[in-house]
Scaffold this motif. Structure first.
Motif, short mmCIF file in Angstrom:
data_model
loop_
_atom_site.label_atom_id
_atom_site.label_comp_id
_atom_site.label_asym_id
_atom_site.label_seq_id
_atom_site.Cartn_x
_atom_site.Cartn_y
_atom_site.Cartn_z
N LEU A 148 0.82 -1.21 0.00
CA LEU A 148 0.00 0.00 0.00
C LEU A 148 0.86 1.27 0.00
CD1 LEU A 148 -2.89 -0.93 2.46
CD2 LEU A 148 -3.13 -0.26 0.06
N SER A 149 1.93 1.25 0.78
CA SER A 149 2.83 2.41 0.80
C SER A 149 3.40 2.68 -0.59
CB SER A 149 3.97 2.16 1.79
OG SER A 149 3.49 2.08 3.11
N ASN A 150 3.81 1.61 -1.28
CA ASN A 150 4.34 1.76 -2.63
C ASN A 150 3.29 2.29 -3.59
OD1 ASN A 150 6.94 1.04 -2.12
ND2 ASN A 150 6.87 -0.92 -3.19
N ALA A 151 2.07 1.74 -3.49
CA ALA A 151 1.00 2.15 -4.40
C ALA A 151 0.69 3.63 -4.23
CB ALA A 151 -0.25 1.31 -4.14
N ILE A 152 0.67 4.10 -2.98
CA ILE A 152 0.39 5.52 -2.74
C ILE A 152 1.56 6.38 -3.20
CG2 ILE A 152 0.05 7.24 -0.92
CD1 ILE A 152 -1.46 5.01 0.65
N ARG A 153 2.78 5.92 -2.93
CA ARG A 153 3.97 6.70 -3.29
C ARG A 153 4.13 6.85 -4.80
NH1 ARG A 153 7.72 3.61 -0.91
NH2 ARG A 153 7.34 4.65 1.07
N TYR A 154 3.85 5.78 -5.53
CA TYR A 154 4.09 5.79 -6.97
C TYR A 154 2.80 5.85 -7.79
CZ TYR A 154 8.63 4.18 -5.31
OH TYR A 154 9.84 4.07 -4.64
N GLY A 155 1.67 6.06 -7.10
CA GLY A 155 0.39 5.99 -7.79
C GLY A 155 -0.04 7.25 -8.52
N ALA A 156 0.75 8.30 -8.45
CA ALA A 156 0.50 9.54 -9.21
C ALA A 156 -0.88 10.14 -8.92
CB ALA A 156 0.65 9.27 -10.71
N GLY A 157 -1.38 9.93 -7.69
CA GLY A 157 -2.65 10.53 -7.33
C GLY A 157 -3.85 9.90 -7.99
N LYS A 158 -3.68 8.70 -8.53
CA LYS A 158 -4.78 8.01 -9.22
C LYS A 158 -5.34 6.90 -8.32
CE LYS A 158 -2.84 9.03 -13.77
NZ LYS A 158 -2.31 8.46 -15.03
N PRO A 159 -6.50 6.34 -8.71
CA PRO A 159 -7.14 5.33 -7.85
C PRO A 159 -6.26 4.12 -7.56
CG PRO A 159 -8.66 6.10 -9.52
CD PRO A 159 -7.32 6.67 -9.88
#
Length: 253
Positions: A148-159
């Motif tokens: 989850l931390s990675n997804a938020i960090r690299y998710g570019a503000g997308k879902p």
């Protein structure tokens, strides 16, 4: 044995000793840095609860919440260092227990809602009801924490999507983002230590999070893989058996 062989063996022995000393130092440092923060985190949690209960100013509540998150982030980073040192020393042992993975995934995901919101990402969780099995609870939580931390960090503000489903031989956990993605050539090494596979310009960190995830997943007899294309996000897929005590690779008492 020749003199050259003796010299080589001596060098190897010295290197092994140096690595052991390094790992011991990391373990001690992580432990000593983490322990004093635990009571501080508890006090801040009480202050946040009191500020909310007494309807303190929104600015004060928000400031305390940011402090609480900063302390939590610090503790997690110290925990990563400690887990890495333990894995290197072969000291991590699983503690299997029977619990509902759906509840754990839902709770852990909820804990990241504020962080995801501040990153501009809508975080959604889809879990099947009553996914009961035998796993190591702490390791399972750490796996999802890192993903989850990675997804938020690299998710570019997308879902961001979190999914948990049951399959005949166990469970499947997926964490999907729509961010910067991972180059195809880098995906083979994304789970190596000190590797961020092309993402290093976007974030700091130790580069051991995904390595730690793989170690914890495989210790439970599971597997992890990534599917990604640059600019199209990444999906991490974790497969775990229903009962890790029946897996020969699971290290438990």
């Amino acid at each position: 044995m020749s003199s050259a062989d003796d010299d080589q063996a001596s060098v190897i022995d010295e290197l092994r000793k140096a690595i052991a000393v390094r790992d011991d130092f990391i373990a001690i440092a992580a432990h000593e840095l983490r322990n004093p923060m635990t009571p501080i985190a508890g006090q801040v949690e009480l202050l946040v609860s009191r500020a909310r209960r007494e309807q303190a100013s929104p600015a004060l509540v928000a400031g305390l919440e940011r402090l609480e998150q900063a302390i939590d982030h610090y503790l997690r980073r110290a925990s990563v260092l400690l887990e890495v040192s333990r894995l290197n020393a072969g000291q991590v042992r699983l503690e299997p227990s029977t619990f509902d993975m759906a509840e754990l995934v839902a709770l852990t995901t909820r804990n990241y809602l504020v962080l995801a919101d501040r990153a501009g990402s809508a975080l959604q969780c889809h879990v099947e009801p009553s996914v009961v099995g035998t796993w190591d609870r702490l390791s399972s939580e750490q796996v999802l924490d890192n993903l989850l931390s990675n997804a938020i960090r690299y998710g570019a503000g997308k879902p961001i999507q979190v999914e948990l489903s049951q399959v005949p031989d166990g469970i499947v956990l997926k964490v999907r983002d729509e961010g910067i993605g991972i180059p195809v050539a880098a995906q083979a090494r994304i789970f190596d230590r000190f590797e961020r596979a092309g993402r290093e310009r976007t974030s700091g960190g130790f580069g051991v999070g995904l390595w730690l995830v793989r170690q914890l997943v495989e210790a439970q007899g599971g597997k992890i893989q990534v599917r990604s294309r640059p600019s199209e996000g990444a999906t991490f897929i974790v497969r775990l058996p229903r009962d890790i005590t029946r897996q020969p690779s699971a290290e438990h008492p």
